[in-house]
Enzyme design. Structure first.
Site, PDB file in Angstrom:
ATOM      1  N   LYS A   1      33.502  36.828  38.280  1.00 42.84           N
ATOM      2  CA  LYS A   1      34.139  35.670  37.666  1.00 42.84           C
ATOM      3  C   LYS A   1      35.408  36.065  36.937  1.00 42.84           C
ATOM      4  O   LYS A   1      36.400  35.336  36.942  1.00 42.84           O
ATOM      5  CB  LYS A   1      33.155  35.016  36.690  1.00 42.84           C
ATOM      6  CG  LYS A   1      33.680  33.768  36.005  1.00 42.84           C
ATOM      7  CD  LYS A   1      33.773  32.623  36.976  1.00 42.84           C
ATOM      8  CE  LYS A   1      34.426  31.390  36.378  1.00 42.84           C
ATOM      9  NZ  LYS A   1      35.043  30.561  37.444  1.00 42.84           N
TER      10      LYS A   1
ATOM     11  N   TRP B   1      29.203  45.701  37.759  1.00 45.83           N
ATOM     12  CA  TRP B   1      29.878  45.355  39.013  1.00 45.83           C
ATOM     13  C   TRP B   1      30.499  46.651  39.496  1.00 45.83           C
ATOM     14  O   TRP B   1      31.394  47.200  38.859  1.00 45.83           O
ATOM     15  CB  TRP B   1      30.943  44.294  38.743  1.00 45.83           C
ATOM     16  CG  TRP B   1      31.617  43.756  39.966  1.00 45.83           C
ATOM     17  CD1 TRP B   1      31.178  42.750  40.781  1.00 45.83           C
ATOM     18  CD2 TRP B   1      32.881  44.169  40.501  1.00 45.83           C
ATOM     19  NE1 TRP B   1      32.076  42.520  41.789  1.00 45.83           N
ATOM     20  CE2 TRP B   1      33.134  43.376  41.642  1.00 45.83           C
ATOM     21  CE3 TRP B   1      33.827  45.118  40.136  1.00 45.83           C
ATOM     22  CZ2 TRP B   1      34.277  43.507  42.414  1.00 45.83           C
ATOM     23  CZ3 TRP B   1      34.968  45.256  40.907  1.00 45.83           C
ATOM     24  CH2 TRP B   1      35.188  44.454  42.033  1.00 45.83           C
TER      25      TRP B   1
ATOM     26  N   CYS C   1      31.538  43.282  34.992  1.00 40.49           N
ATOM     27  CA  CYS C   1      30.506  43.877  34.146  1.00 40.49           C
ATOM     28  C   CYS C   1      30.335  43.078  32.855  1.00 40.49           C
ATOM     29  O   CYS C   1      31.270  42.475  32.357  1.00 40.49           O
ATOM     30  CB  CYS C   1      30.901  45.296  33.767  1.00 40.49           C
ATOM     31  SG  CYS C   1      31.188  46.335  35.195  1.00 40.49           S
TER      32      CYS C   1
ATOM     33  N   GLU D   1      35.402  32.457  49.989  1.00 35.95           N
ATOM     34  CA  GLU D   1      34.647  32.985  48.839  1.00 35.95           C
ATOM     35  C   GLU D   1      33.154  32.685  48.953  1.00 35.95           C
ATOM     36  O   GLU D   1      32.328  33.545  48.674  1.00 35.95           O
ATOM     37  CB  GLU D   1      35.139  32.341  47.537  1.00 35.95           C
ATOM     38  CG  GLU D   1      36.395  32.935  46.954  1.00 35.95           C
ATOM     39  CD  GLU D   1      36.801  32.236  45.667  1.00 35.95           C
ATOM     40  OE1 GLU D   1      37.092  32.916  44.689  1.00 35.95           O
ATOM     41  OE2 GLU D   1      36.857  30.982  45.634  1.00 35.95           O
TER      42      GLU D   1
ATOM     43  N   LYS E   1      38.564  28.948  48.818  1.00 33.02           N
ATOM     44  CA  LYS E   1      37.225  28.427  48.476  1.00 33.02           C
ATOM     45  C   LYS E   1      36.260  28.676  49.623  1.00 33.02           C
ATOM     46  O   LYS E   1      35.143  29.129  49.419  1.00 33.02           O
ATOM     47  CB  LYS E   1      37.272  26.916  48.177  1.00 33.02           C
ATOM     48  CG  LYS E   1      37.863  26.528  46.864  1.00 33.02           C
ATOM     49  CD  LYS E   1      37.013  26.809  45.660  1.00 33.02           C
ATOM     50  CE  LYS E   1      37.275  28.141  45.045  1.00 33.02           C
ATOM     51  NZ  LYS E   1      38.467  28.461  44.380  1.00 33.02           N
TER      52      LYS E   1
ATOM     53  N   ARG F   1      29.051  35.982  35.849  1.00 31.26           N
ATOM     54  CA  ARG F   1      30.284  36.763  35.971  1.00 31.26           C
ATOM     55  C   ARG F   1      30.314  37.598  37.246  1.00 31.26           C
ATOM     56  O   ARG F   1      31.375  38.067  37.646  1.00 31.26           O
ATOM     57  CB  ARG F   1      30.426  37.692  34.764  1.00 31.26           C
ATOM     58  CG  ARG F   1      30.552  36.951  33.449  1.00 31.26           C
ATOM     59  CD  ARG F   1      30.517  37.913  32.294  1.00 31.26           C
ATOM     60  NE  ARG F   1      31.632  38.822  32.324  1.00 31.26           N
ATOM     61  CZ  ARG F   1      32.812  38.589  31.773  1.00 31.26           C
ATOM     62  NH1 ARG F   1      33.020  37.453  31.150  1.00 31.26           N
ATOM     63  NH2 ARG F   1      33.784  39.460  31.847  1.00 31.26           N
TER      64      ARG F   1
ATOM     65  N   ASN G   1      32.384  48.583  29.893  1.00 33.48           N
ATOM     66  CA  ASN G   1      33.171  47.797  30.844  1.00 33.48           C
ATOM     67  C   ASN G   1      34.549  48.425  30.919  1.00 33.48           C
ATOM     68  O   ASN G   1      35.079  48.869  29.896  1.00 33.48           O
ATOM     69  CB  ASN G   1      33.341  46.351  30.359  1.00 33.48           C
ATOM     70  CG  ASN G   1      32.068  45.551  30.444  1.00 33.48           C
ATOM     71  OD1 ASN G   1      31.064  46.017  30.957  1.00 33.48           O
ATOM     72  ND2 ASN G   1      32.109  44.330  29.918  1.00 33.48           N
ATOM     73  N   GLY G   2      35.157  48.405  32.086  1.00 38.66           N
ATOM     74  CA  GLY G   2      36.499  48.968  32.233  1.00 38.66           C
ATOM     75  C   GLY G   2      36.460  50.211  33.090  1.00 38.66           C
ATOM     76  O   GLY G   2      35.470  50.470  33.790  1.00 38.66           O
TER      77      GLY G   2
ATOM     78  N   GLU H   1      44.386  27.319  48.605  1.00 39.21           N
ATOM     79  CA  GLU H   1      43.202  27.227  47.756  1.00 39.21           C
ATOM     80  C   GLU H   1      41.980  26.780  48.574  1.00 39.21           C
ATOM     81  O   GLU H   1      40.870  27.270  48.364  1.00 39.21           O
ATOM     82  CB  GLU H   1      43.490  26.262  46.590  1.00 39.21           C
ATOM     83  CG  GLU H   1      42.342  26.004  45.639  1.00 39.21           C
ATOM     84  CD  GLU H   1      41.793  27.257  44.949  1.00 39.21           C
ATOM     85  OE1 GLU H   1      42.408  28.325  45.021  1.00 39.21           O
ATOM     86  OE2 GLU H   1      40.704  27.144  44.344  1.00 39.21           O
TER      87      GLU H   1
ATOM     88  N   HIS I   1      54.406  31.433  63.717  1.00 41.60           N
ATOM     89  CA  HIS I   1      55.045  32.749  63.656  1.00 41.60           C
ATOM     90  C   HIS I   1      54.010  33.866  63.726  1.00 41.60           C
ATOM     91  O   HIS I   1      54.211  34.927  63.145  1.00 41.60           O
ATOM     92  CB  HIS I   1      55.889  32.865  62.389  1.00 41.60           C
ATOM     93  CG  HIS I   1      57.029  31.897  62.360  1.00 41.60           C
ATOM     94  ND1 HIS I   1      58.125  31.989  63.192  1.00 41.60           N
ATOM     95  CD2 HIS I   1      57.223  30.769  61.625  1.00 41.60           C
ATOM     96  CE1 HIS I   1      58.951  30.991  62.960  1.00 41.60           C
ATOM     97  NE2 HIS I   1      58.421  30.223  62.014  1.00 41.60           N
TER      98      HIS I   1
HETATM   99  C1  G6P Z   1      38.434  36.192  39.960  1.00 42.93           C
HETATM  100  C2  G6P Z   1      37.649  34.904  40.144  1.00 42.93           C
HETATM  101  C3  G6P Z   1      38.586  33.798  40.628  1.00 42.93           C
HETATM  102  C4  G6P Z   1      39.748  33.644  39.684  1.00 42.93           C
HETATM  103  C5  G6P Z   1      40.495  34.963  39.484  1.00 42.93           C
HETATM  104  C6  G6P Z   1      41.503  34.856  38.351  1.00 42.93           C
HETATM  105  O1  G6P Z   1      38.840  36.665  41.193  1.00 42.93           O
HETATM  106  O2  G6P Z   1      36.605  35.087  41.064  1.00 42.93           O
HETATM  107  O3  G6P Z   1      37.873  32.574  40.695  1.00 42.93           O
HETATM  108  O4  G6P Z   1      40.637  32.681  40.197  1.00 42.93           O
HETATM  109  O5  G6P Z   1      39.575  35.984  39.121  1.00 42.93           O
HETATM  110  O6  G6P Z   1      40.804  34.623  37.164  1.00 42.93           O
HETATM  111  P1  G6P Z   1      41.398  33.956  35.884  1.00 42.93           P
HETATM  112  O7  G6P Z   1      40.261  33.943  34.908  1.00 42.93           O
HETATM  113  O8  G6P Z   1      42.528  34.831  35.430  1.00 42.93           O
HETATM  114  O9  G6P Z   1      41.866  32.604  36.245  1.00 42.93           O
END
Ligand code: G6P
Length: 613
Positions: free
Chosen positions: A608, A79, A2, A493, A490, A27, A105-106, A486, A509
């Site tokens: 984000k 969000w 948000c 996502e 990617k 975001r 937000n929150g 990672e 396994h």
């Molecule tokens: C969200 C983002 C990710 C990020 C993660 C941690 O899930 O989409 O890209 O890696 O948060 O965020 P930070 O800002 O703590 O690295």
């Protein structure tokens, strides 16, 4: 997640708010709304979907007079947490009287009992949200003084909030407050802005006040009065932000993600510049704020993070143990405080967070401080909550990362972790010669990344062969294991292909049961210790009909023979080599997603910065 924007000043509030919301789009959100004060009334416009839809709707439904009126307003990108992304659930929310508007937000954790209590008093709710409950609670507390009403209401809520509130009965001010969700106030010339993220206001002013938890501020066009929730004044300094307008533009690239992948050589140069001491074979990271003696006495490095930052921590784990000869461990930040971790004064807790706002990582920081550990942060966003709360830390200098899927932050995190390991290592057992060698390798990182970025077209051609797949496995071992994790993250996502990362040995396994003819396995098999074992695991996959894409070291003909096709990355120190390897996987994921026609910069459901638990 948000986003909040608030405005009070001479310009027309609606257009300032909408352009602020546009800057927060990166975001991640699923509905948007704004409210302004028009005469004696608060008017609200909200819509599911994008800010552009909100702009069109506001233009269509509001009179030109209202649209161009100078003044005051609050706006939000939501969000969804409590209830789906509908118009009714979008913010701002009004209180029972319709005179008070709130964006939030929150999460208000005790919203259910509060709602029941208010309903018993006759309040009628129009949404599923916790936020509307807070709006009604403020209205219920209001006896003619909005500031006092907000204080009284916030004393009754449990959970987290960053809020902006205004009332048609007190039209010259916005009240803003925070607990666990960032708020900053932009101090302009005859105008004041409120935002959850500096990018929303930087085109107006670079002078900002960050609120701390439990701060509440009364904001007018030319004043900011910060107090605590007991109405005691507190002093908060004005900070100057740097404004790099180009960061908010795509600069000719089709997507921010591609731009940010391409920026990596430059970002990595910024992250490492002036931080390597080739004479001493060490690194210079003054922000760590530890004396050589303290470093020598440390017994353990404990890294916490989420998502991509967690994967960077996993590379760091190898680096600290191998280079610094210190016990290292990694914790998913959300779990950290709940497992009651054993920590002490000889533990060095490193919080890794691009945004510096991730709620779970922040909570882990607080837990570690509570238990007397050394705590430092590795953040990208200057002035972010985690950076400020830890006090000591190393900034990444990657520049603003707009794409939700993190790329340049990851590689800069790894580069900084390697420099930290080098510094710790030199304070312990690592020799000057070994240190010098590693420092020279770290200095090569920008060029190593550049060599892979230059292969973007070749990687796009390979990616074209994976558009119809619905599953993919990524495997690696040693420091290439987190690289495989990672790479899988990617791909899932941004392309929505179900992708899993496994240690190469772990595949057999269980997951190997899922391999059938043609299932893609992406093997990160760079020429580092353990490669032969990875190649053995590749054989096991081939025997089950899997199609193998190798990420291998340039000139490694032996490894190439195991693969159906390969992307080559330059030869480097085993830990340094993680960076070019991951750049190759970033480009692979990007091109698969692009060719599948995915949205890329704002993938569905993702945010984000995750500011709720
Ligand atoms: C969200 C983002 C990710 C990020 C993660 C941690 O899930 O989409 O890209 O890696 O948060 O965020 P930070 O800002 O703590 O690295």
């Amino acid at each position: 997640m948000c986003g909040i924007v608030g405005y009070i000043g001479k310009a027309d509030a609606a257009s300032v708010l909408i352009s602020g919301l546009k800057r927060l789009e990166y975001r991640g959100y699923d509905s948007a709304g704004l409210a302004v004060i028009d005469g004696d009334d608060i008017v609200v416009s909200k819509t599911p979907g994008k800010v552009a839809a909100l702009r069109d709707r506001t233009r269509a439904e509001w009179s030109a007079d209202r649209l161009s009126r100078p003044g005051i307003g609050i706006a939000h990108t939501r969000w969804a947490t409590h209830g789906p992304p509908t118009e009714a659930n979008a913010h701002p929310h009004l209180d029972q009287s319709g005179d008070i508007a709130l964006v939030h937000n929150g999460i208000i954790e005790n919203y259910r009992p509060l709602r029941a209590r208010l309903e018993a008093k006759g309040h009628v709710f129009r949404s599923d949200t916790d936020t509307e409950v807070l709006a009604h609670l403020i209205g219920d507390c209001c006896k003619g003084d909005l500031f006092q009403a907000v204080c009284d209401a916030l004393h009754q809520v449990e959970g987290t909030f960053g809020i902006a509130v205004m009332s048609a009965r007190e039209p010259g001010k916005v009240i803003t407050a925070r607990r666990g969700s960032p708020i900053l106030i932009g101090v302009g010339d005859g105008e004041t802005l409120i935002a959850s993220d500096a990018s929303a206001i930087l085109s107006h002013t670079q002078r900002v006040i960050y609120l701390d938890d439990n701060d509440i501020a009364v904001v007018t066009a030319d004043s900011v009065d910060v107090r605590d929730l007991h109405n005691v004044p507190v002093t908060r300094e004005i900070a100057e932000l740097e404004f790099d307008g180009s960061a908010a533009e795509k600069g000719g690239f089709e997507h921010f993600m591609l731009k940010e992948i391409h920026e990596q050589p430059e970002c990595l140069a910024n992250a490492t510049r002036g931080r390597l001491d080739h004479d001493l074979g060490s690194s210079v990271l003054a922000g760590m704020g530890t004396s050589p003696r303290e470093l020598a006495e440390l017994e353990r490095v404990v890294m916490v993070g989420c998502g991509t930052s967690l994967h960077a921590a996993l590379v760091g784990e190898y680096a600290f143990e191998d280079i610094a000869d210190i016990h290292a461990e990694v914790h998913q930040a959300a779990e950290f405080r709940y497992r009651n971790p054993i920590l002490g004064s000889r533990d060095f807790v490193v919080a890794i967070s691009q945004s510096g706002e991730t709620a779970d990582t922040l909570a882990a920081v607080r837990e570690a401080r509570q238990k007397g550990a050394f705590v430092m942060s590795l953040c990208n966003v200057v002035g972010s909550t985690i950076a400020r709360e830890t006090g000591r830390g190393v900034y990444l200098h990657a520049g603003p990362e707009i794409s939700v899927a993190s790329t340049k932050a990851f590689t800069c995190q790894v580069a900084v972790l390697l420099m930290m390991a080098l510094k710790l290592g030199r304070g312990r057992r690592y020799s000057r010669e070994d240190g010098g060698r590693l420092a020279r390798e770290i200095a090569r990182i920008p060029e190593l990344a550049a060599e892979v970025v230059r292969q973007s077209e070749h990687i796009a051609a390979i990616a074209a062969g994976y558009l119809k797949d619905e599953h993919a496995f990524f495997i690696g071992r040693g420091p290439m294991y987190p690289v495989a994790l990672e790479g899988a993250l990617k791909l899932k996502e941004i392309s929505y292909i179900h992708a899993e990362g496994y240690h190469a040995a772990e595949l057999k396994h269980g997951p190997i049961a899922l391999l059938t003819q043609g299932t893609p396995v992406i093997a990160v098999a760079c020429d580092i210790p353990g490669k032969d074992k990875t190649l053995g695991n590749v054989e096991e996959c081939r025997a089950r009909g899997a199609r193998i894409l190798g990420i291998i070291t340039e000139g490694d003909d032996e490894a190439a023979e195991y693969m159906d096709e390969s992307i080559t990355v330059p030869r480097a120190h085993p830990l340094v080599a993680t960076i070019p390897a991951v750049v190759a996987l970033q480009l692979f994921a990007y091109h698969v997603a692009r060719l599948r026609g995915c949205e890329i910069d704002q993938p569905r459901n993702l945010a984000k910065s995750v500011t709720v638990e």
